[in-house]
Design a protein around this motif. Structure first.
Motif, PDB file in Angstrom:
ATOM      1  N   GLN B   6       0.850  -1.194   0.000  1.00  0.00           N
ATOM      2  CA  GLN B   6       0.000   0.000   0.000  1.00  0.00           C
ATOM      3  C   GLN B   6       0.886   1.245   0.000  1.00  0.00           C
ATOM      4  O   GLN B   6       1.682   1.426   0.912  1.00  0.00           O
ATOM      5  N   PRO B   7       0.752   2.076  -1.053  1.00  0.00           N
ATOM      6  CA  PRO B   7       1.589   3.276  -1.120  1.00  0.00           C
ATOM      7  C   PRO B   7       1.366   4.175   0.085  1.00  0.00           C
ATOM      8  O   PRO B   7       0.246   4.277   0.601  1.00  0.00           O
ATOM      9  N   VAL B   8       2.450   4.827   0.515  1.00  0.00           N
ATOM     10  CA  VAL B   8       2.359   5.695   1.676  1.00  0.00           C
ATOM     11  C   VAL B   8       3.443   6.751   1.544  1.00  0.00           C
ATOM     12  O   VAL B   8       4.413   6.562   0.816  1.00  0.00           O
ATOM     13  N   ARG B   9       3.251   7.877   2.187  1.00  0.00           N
ATOM     14  CA  ARG B   9       4.330   8.857   2.216  1.00  0.00           C
ATOM     15  C   ARG B   9       5.036   8.736   3.551  1.00  0.00           C
ATOM     16  O   ARG B   9       4.400   8.596   4.600  1.00  0.00           O
ATOM     17  N   LEU B  20       3.721   0.421   2.477  1.00  0.00           N
ATOM     18  CA  LEU B  20       3.461  -0.407   3.649  1.00  0.00           C
ATOM     19  C   LEU B  20       3.301  -1.830   3.136  1.00  0.00           C
ATOM     20  O   LEU B  20       2.697  -2.047   2.091  1.00  0.00           O
ATOM     21  N   VAL B  21       3.857  -2.790   3.855  1.00  0.00           N
ATOM     22  CA  VAL B  21       3.751  -4.187   3.425  1.00  0.00           C
ATOM     23  C   VAL B  21       2.927  -4.954   4.460  1.00  0.00           C
ATOM     24  O   VAL B  21       3.277  -4.955   5.653  1.00  0.00           O
ATOM     25  N   LEU B  28       0.665  -5.340   9.608  1.00  0.00           N
ATOM     26  CA  LEU B  28       1.779  -4.586   9.044  1.00  0.00           C
ATOM     27  C   LEU B  28       3.103  -5.302   9.307  1.00  0.00           C
ATOM     28  O   LEU B  28       3.438  -5.617  10.454  1.00  0.00           O
ATOM     29  N   LEU B  29       3.816  -5.602   8.221  1.00  0.00           N
ATOM     30  CA  LEU B  29       5.097  -6.314   8.334  1.00  0.00           C
ATOM     31  C   LEU B  29       6.284  -5.371   8.238  1.00  0.00           C
ATOM     32  O   LEU B  29       7.290  -5.545   8.928  1.00  0.00           O
ATOM     33  N   ALA B  30       6.172  -4.404   7.329  1.00  0.00           N
ATOM     34  CA  ALA B  30       7.351  -3.575   7.051  1.00  0.00           C
ATOM     35  C   ALA B  30       6.963  -2.266   6.382  1.00  0.00           C
ATOM     36  O   ALA B  30       5.874  -2.136   5.821  1.00  0.00           O
ATOM     37  N   TRP B  72      12.647 -11.178  -0.338  1.00  0.00           N
ATOM     38  CA  TRP B  72      13.423 -11.194   0.910  1.00  0.00           C
ATOM     39  C   TRP B  72      12.483 -11.336   2.105  1.00  0.00           C
ATOM     40  O   TRP B  72      12.732 -12.125   3.015  1.00  0.00           O
ATOM     41  N   ILE B  73      11.386 -10.576   2.078  1.00  0.00           N
ATOM     42  CA  ILE B  73      10.431 -10.614   3.189  1.00  0.00           C
ATOM     43  C   ILE B  73       9.836 -12.022   3.327  1.00  0.00           C
ATOM     44  O   ILE B  73       9.801 -12.592   4.423  1.00  0.00           O
TER      45      ILE B  73
END
Lengths: 248, 80
Positions: B6-9, B20-21, B28-30, B72-73
């Motif tokens: 999810q795009p975020v600033r 946001l991952v 929320l992971l990362a 990687w995640i």
């Protein structure tokens, strides 16, 4: 062969005199120390953990780092070495090295046989005290780095290490006022400060944006010394310099 | 594992575009940050700004693209 420096510019003499007042005969004895001078490229190990050296080295020109690595190869730089420093002086008493030392820039280093150092110390007990003082100051620097890496935020960590480098270089005549050459890459700063290269890049940008420093290539120019000292929470007492110049 | 981006600033002071991952349970992971122009070799790469749980690390990696980051995640979550 003694190092090819005029007596006033011999890095070892300059370094020891910055932390210990030397008599003329002691200065001469240091200048007469037999030394094998080697020129090294950058990113080369000078000594490695586990080595059992029969000699120590003095940095005559260039920069080194002292480092250790975890079992899976992550490196922590625990100190930077500048001309006059003897990063593996411990090997005179501790037979197996627990550190590695690598060049950060092209370096000229002078190797001194342990037996010659022993002989020097026997003849000049005050020089034994000077070397002892050097190792104590080295310990003080390690303690300050532990505090720096363990408890200061990256921005303050970076400011602190920049202050330290400038004061140490000035003590051996390698900084003009508030400028010096600092051939340390962002990746190497990252290994020394325990942060990522991205973070190093950001805090350097921030120090620049705040008008504290200018960094062009390898040239560091401190624009606001009081501000940088404040940002780095820097007090040079732990360097135990005999005579700290007023500018610091 | 299916990851959702999810795009975020991100208010890092310099790099603002991030992702946001989340995992399939929308946890929320990362946080990944897209590195801007000042990084020389790393410009355009994605940086693990923050990782939670198994993704927490002192040595936050950078990735050439989002696909590499997701790989990687997933690998890191499958480990241990």
């Amino acid at each position: 062969m003694p190092a090819p420096f005029p007596p006033d510019h011999n890095p070892l003499v300059r370094k020891l005199e910055s932390i210990f007042p030397l008599h003329d005969d002691e200065r001469q004895a240091l200048l007469d120390l037999p030394m094998q001078v080697n020129v090294l490229k950058d990113d080369q190990d000078v000594v490695r953990e586990g080595d059992r050296p029969s000699r120590c080295f003095v940095i005559l020109s260039g920069f080194t780092c002292t480092y250790k690595a975890t079992g899976d190869g992550k490196t922590q730089i625990v100190a930077f070495g500048v001309p006059g420093d003897m990063p593996d002086l411990q090997s005179l008493h501790l037979k197996v090295l627990d550190i590695s030392v690598a060049t950060l820039s092209p370096c000229s280093v002078g190797f001194i046989q342990h037996e010659d150092l022993w002989d020097l110390c026997m003849r000049y007990p005050r020089l034994t005290a000077a070397f002892w003082r050097e190792t104590l100051v080295e310990g003080a620097v390690f303690r300050e780095w532990l505090l720096n890496v363990g408890r200061r935020e990256a921005y303050h960590r970076m400011a602190h290490v920049l202050c330290e480098m400038l004061v140490r270089l000035r003590a051996v005549g390698l900084a003009e006022d508030h400028a010096c050459n600092l051939p340390i890459t962002q990746g190497e700063f990252a290994d020394a400060l325990g942060v990522t290269t991205v973070h190093v890049n950001r805090v350097l940008q921030e120090l620049r944006a705040n008008g504290l420093i200018e960094l062009k290539g390898e040239r560091l120019n401190v624009l606001d010394w009081e501000g940088l000292k404040q940002a780095g929470d820097f007090d040079p007492t732990y360097l135990h310099l005999v005579q700290e110049r007023p500018a610091a | 594992m299916t990851l959702t981006l999810q795009p975020v600033r991100v208010a890092t002071g310099s790099d603002e575009e991030g992702m946001l991952v989340f995992d399939e349970k929308q946890r929320l992971l990362a946080v990944l940050t897209h590195l801007g122009d000042q990084y020389d070799g790393l410009t355009g790469h994605w940086y693990l700004e923050a990782g939670f749980g198994r993704l927490e690390t002192h040595d936050q990696p950078t990735f050439a693209d989002l696909e590499a980051a997701e790989k990687w995640i997933s690998q890191r979550l499958a480990k241990r």
